[in-house]
Design an enzyme around this catalytic site. Structure first.
Site, mmCIF file in Angstrom:
data_model
loop_
_atom_site.group_PDB
_atom_site.id
_atom_site.type_symbol
_atom_site.label_atom_id
_atom_site.label_comp_id
_atom_site.label_asym_id
_atom_site.label_seq_id
_atom_site.Cartn_x
_atom_site.Cartn_y
_atom_site.Cartn_z
ATOM 1 N N SER A 145 0.799 -1.229 0.000
ATOM 2 C CA SER A 145 0.000 0.000 0.000
ATOM 3 C C SER A 145 0.831 1.278 0.000
ATOM 4 O O SER A 145 0.286 2.358 -0.151
ATOM 5 C CB SER A 145 -0.955 0.016 1.203
ATOM 6 O OG SER A 145 -0.240 0.242 2.392
ATOM 7 N N LYS B 75 1.344 4.601 7.127
ATOM 8 C CA LYS B 75 0.565 5.427 6.201
ATOM 9 C C LYS B 75 0.996 6.889 6.331
ATOM 10 O O LYS B 75 1.629 7.288 7.301
ATOM 11 C CB LYS B 75 -0.934 5.342 6.513
ATOM 12 C CG LYS B 75 -1.562 3.988 6.197
ATOM 13 C CD LYS B 75 -1.654 3.757 4.714
ATOM 14 C CE LYS B 75 -2.143 2.355 4.399
ATOM 15 N NZ LYS B 75 -1.192 1.306 4.710
#
Length: 196
Positions: free
Chosen positions: A117, A155
């Protein structure tokens, strides 16, 4: 024990005289600091803690890790998913070595990356990310987050009109809205190393 060498190294690295350090600690002259650095005397626990704070270094590192060496051993604590739904493994998987020019005393560690991701941020599966342990993160910084007390992820943190979100570095992953009390910042990602 590496205390006297580390104290001298940290003081000089911070361009601080023995007098200036003594003044910060409430001493009238430099002789106490001089005696610590030549090994004649040793500080009391209160002063050890204050020295660790002044130089932003872990107390154990101040006492036991050779901060003057060309290389510093940094633990790889386990795996963290660049994705979701993975618990972090807290076991030490090994060590990575960094030069003192890259390393800043404090609480730092590596995590091994799983998932895709964050590929557009050049954080790929199998890489290790270098993390500074801290409980806050600024807008647009990449961090390590604990979600719902059981899920750890890497993230980018973004502050939006409707509240903070975690943003992936891969268009196939949607933003995750964050709610107060449902996430915790574990650290800030400083860089990623490609591992083969």
């Amino acid at each position: 024990m590496k205390f006297k060498e580390n104290l001298r190294f940290l003081r000089r690295s911070n361009h601080m005289s023995q007098n200036e350090l003594a003044d910060l600690l409430g001493y009238k002259s430099f002789t106490t600091v001089q005696k610590w650095e030549d090994g004649t005397t040793f500080p009391v626990v209160e002063n050890l803690n204050r020295l660790a704070q002044i130089f932003n270094v872990d107390l154990d590192h101040l006492l036991n890790v050779d901060l003057t060496n060309d290389n510093v051993e940094v633990p790889i604590l386990g795996e963290v998913k660049a994705g979701y739904n993975l618990y972090v493994n807290q076991e030490i998987m090994g060590y990575e070595y960094m030069s003192n020019h890259e390393y800043k005393p404090g609480e730092y560690f590596y995590l091994k990356v799983k998932g895709d991701s964050m590929v557009d941020e050049r954080i790929c599966e199998g890489d290790i990310v270098y993390v500074r342990k801290q409980d806050y993160i600024n807008d647009n910084e990449i961090g390590v987050f604990l979600l719902d007390n059981n899920e750890v992820t890497i993230k980018r943190f973004r502050v939006m009109k409707n509240g903070p979100v975690l943003r992936a570095g891969n268009k196939n992953y949607a933003d995750v809205k964050l709610k107060e009390g449902e996430y915790k910042v574990l650290g800030k990602v400083l860089h990623s190393k490609i591992m083969f």
